[in-house]
Design an enzyme around this catalytic site. Structure first.
Site, PDB file in Angstrom:
ATOM      1  N   ASP A  47       1.035  -1.290  -0.062  1.00 56.53           N
ATOM      2  CA  ASP A  47       0.003   0.098   0.105  1.00 56.53           C
ATOM      3  C   ASP A  47       0.862   1.146  -0.070  1.00 56.53           C
ATOM      4  O   ASP A  47       2.145   1.232  -0.159  1.00 56.53           O
ATOM      5  CB  ASP A  47      -0.934  -0.062   1.271  1.00 56.53           C
ATOM      6  CG  ASP A  47      -0.534   0.055   2.478  1.00 56.53           C
ATOM      7  OD1 ASP A  47       0.837   0.385   2.626  1.00 56.53           O
ATOM      8  OD2 ASP A  47      -1.259   0.321   3.540  1.00 56.53           O
TER       9      ASP A  47
ATOM     10  N   CYS B 288       2.838  -3.277   4.107  1.00 54.57           N
ATOM     11  CA  CYS B 288       2.073  -1.988   4.465  1.00 54.57           C
ATOM     12  C   CYS B 288       2.794  -1.325   5.419  1.00 54.57           C
ATOM     13  O   CYS B 288       4.102  -1.683   5.829  1.00 54.57           O
ATOM     14  CB  CYS B 288       0.561  -2.699   4.721  1.00 54.57           C
ATOM     15  SG  CYS B 288       0.610  -3.730   6.386  1.00 54.57           S
TER      16      CYS B 288
ATOM     17  N   THR C   3       2.593  -1.787   8.615  1.00 56.38           N
ATOM     18  CA  THR C   3       3.038  -2.695   9.985  1.00 56.38           C
ATOM     19  C   THR C   3       3.403  -4.256   9.436  1.00 56.38           C
ATOM     20  O   THR C   3       3.808  -4.871  10.181  1.00 56.38           O
ATOM     21  CB  THR C   3       2.162  -2.731  10.973  1.00 56.38           C
ATOM     22  OG1 THR C   3       0.688  -3.206  10.299  1.00 56.38           O
ATOM     23  CG2 THR C   3       1.764  -1.366  11.769  1.00 56.38           C
TER      24      THR C   3
ATOM     25  N   ILE D  25       0.890  -6.105   9.239  1.00 58.07           N
ATOM     26  CA  ILE D  25      -0.222  -6.683   9.881  1.00 58.07           C
ATOM     27  C   ILE D  25      -1.523  -6.809   9.072  1.00 58.07           C
ATOM     28  O   ILE D  25      -1.965  -8.134   9.046  1.00 58.07           O
ATOM     29  CB  ILE D  25      -0.670  -6.148  11.408  1.00 58.07           C
ATOM     30  CG1 ILE D  25       0.645  -6.376  12.191  1.00 58.07           C
ATOM     31  CG2 ILE D  25      -1.944  -6.757  12.093  1.00 58.07           C
ATOM     32  CD1 ILE D  25       0.387  -5.450  13.556  1.00 58.07           C
ATOM     33  N   GLY D  26      -1.963  -5.748   8.658  1.00 53.69           N
ATOM     34  CA  GLY D  26      -3.146  -5.764   7.827  1.00 53.69           C
ATOM     35  C   GLY D  26      -2.829  -6.737   6.676  1.00 53.69           C
ATOM     36  O   GLY D  26      -3.818  -7.564   6.305  1.00 53.69           O
TER      37      GLY D  26
ATOM     38  N   HIS E 245       9.148 -24.387   9.132  1.00 57.51           N
ATOM     39  CA  HIS E 245       8.111 -24.978   9.971  1.00 57.51           C
ATOM     40  C   HIS E 245       6.784 -24.795   9.493  1.00 57.51           C
ATOM     41  O   HIS E 245       6.102 -25.651   9.494  1.00 57.51           O
ATOM     42  CB  HIS E 245       8.413 -24.512  11.256  1.00 57.51           C
ATOM     43  CG  HIS E 245       9.169 -24.895  12.267  1.00 57.51           C
ATOM     44  ND1 HIS E 245       9.613 -24.623  13.522  1.00 57.51           N
ATOM     45  CD2 HIS E 245      10.763 -25.411  11.886  1.00 57.51           C
ATOM     46  CE1 HIS E 245      10.514 -25.139  13.996  1.00 57.51           C
ATOM     47  NE2 HIS E 245      11.261 -25.741  12.990  1.00 57.51           N
TER      48      HIS E 245
ATOM     49  N   HIS F  61       6.754 -31.099  10.623  1.00 57.79           N
ATOM     50  CA  HIS F  61       5.783 -29.926  10.299  1.00 57.79           C
ATOM     51  C   HIS F  61       4.937 -30.024   9.030  1.00 57.79           C
ATOM     52  O   HIS F  61       3.836 -29.323   8.947  1.00 57.79           O
ATOM     53  CB  HIS F  61       6.969 -28.869   9.853  1.00 57.79           C
ATOM     54  CG  HIS F  61       7.965 -28.661  11.022  1.00 57.79           C
ATOM     55  ND1 HIS F  61       7.359 -28.050  12.102  1.00 57.79           N
ATOM     56  CD2 HIS F  61       9.336 -29.042  10.904  1.00 57.79           C
ATOM     57  CE1 HIS F  61       8.669 -28.056  12.786  1.00 57.79           C
ATOM     58  NE2 HIS F  61       9.559 -28.676  12.250  1.00 57.79           N
TER      59      HIS F  61
HETATM   60  C1  RB5 Z   1      -2.048   2.833   6.504  1.00 56.01           C
HETATM   61  O1  RB5 Z   1      -1.988   3.911   7.070  1.00 56.01           O
HETATM   62  C2  RB5 Z   1      -1.818   1.459   7.483  1.00 56.01           C
HETATM   63  O2  RB5 Z   1      -2.940   1.255   8.120  1.00 56.01           O
HETATM   64  C3  RB5 Z   1      -1.565   0.200   6.742  1.00 56.01           C
HETATM   65  O3  RB5 Z   1      -0.502   0.299   5.922  1.00 56.01           O
HETATM   66  C4  RB5 Z   1      -1.367  -0.803   7.519  1.00 56.01           C
HETATM   67  O4  RB5 Z   1      -0.269  -0.822   8.490  1.00 56.01           O
HETATM   68  C5  RB5 Z   1      -2.431  -1.730   8.118  1.00 56.01           C
HETATM   69  O5  RB5 Z   1      -2.267  -3.043   8.523  1.00 56.01           O
END
Ligand code: RB5
Length: 147
Positions: free
Chosen positions: A8, A65, A67, A69-70, A98, A133
């Protein structure tokens, strides 16, 4: 080996950096976008790479992205995708050995460029160990098939 990469806006610069250097390492890198830095929604780009793996256009994906995480949450919604958010090379090593992870997710706002490159290289060059595994990954697949 063909790999896919997407980001992103928060991961755009890291995507561009990794793309060039991974190509120099000999990987064929398909860029699923975005082509320019603009505000986009990470689920749209995670989907492109996940579909690329499902359709066997690519073997592995890298999603970036802010983090990581998304991107990992979305990628893991797709059948056959095992996405791992890695913050160090040991994460990447074990995610492959694994978990037979096929998507690496990175936090463009968290991980420096050189570390991200090392993480990517370890991820792409480490084999799945199979053995015990494989039994566990097969359990993931069984659960996935129940949906
Ligand atoms: C975008 O601002 C941010 O929310 C996205 O890049 C990401 O970190 C979401 O998990």
């Amino acid at each position: 080996m063909k790999i896919g990469i997407a980001s992103d806006h928060a991961g755009f610069e890291l995507k561009e950096y990794l793309k060039g250097l991974l190509e120099k390492e000999g990987y064929e890198v398909i860029d699923y976008g975005p082509e320019i830095k603009k505000v986009v929604d990470y689920p749209d780009y995670a989907e492109k790479v996940a579909r690329g793996i499902q359709e066997k256009e690519i073997k592995f994906g890298i999603l970036i992205c802010g983090t990581g995480i998304g991107m990992s949450i979305i990628a893991n919604k797709f059948k056959g995708i095992r996405a791992a958010r890695c913050c160090c090379t040991y994460d990447a090593f074990l995610a492959r050995q694994h978990n037979d992870a096929n998507v690496l997710t990175l936090g463009g706002r968290l991980v420096g460029k050189e570390l991200a490159l090392e993480i990517s290289k370890v991820f792409l060059s480490t084999s799945f160990s199979k053995g015990r595994h494989l039994r566990r990954v097969n359990k993931i697949k069984r659960i996935e098939n129940e949906k």
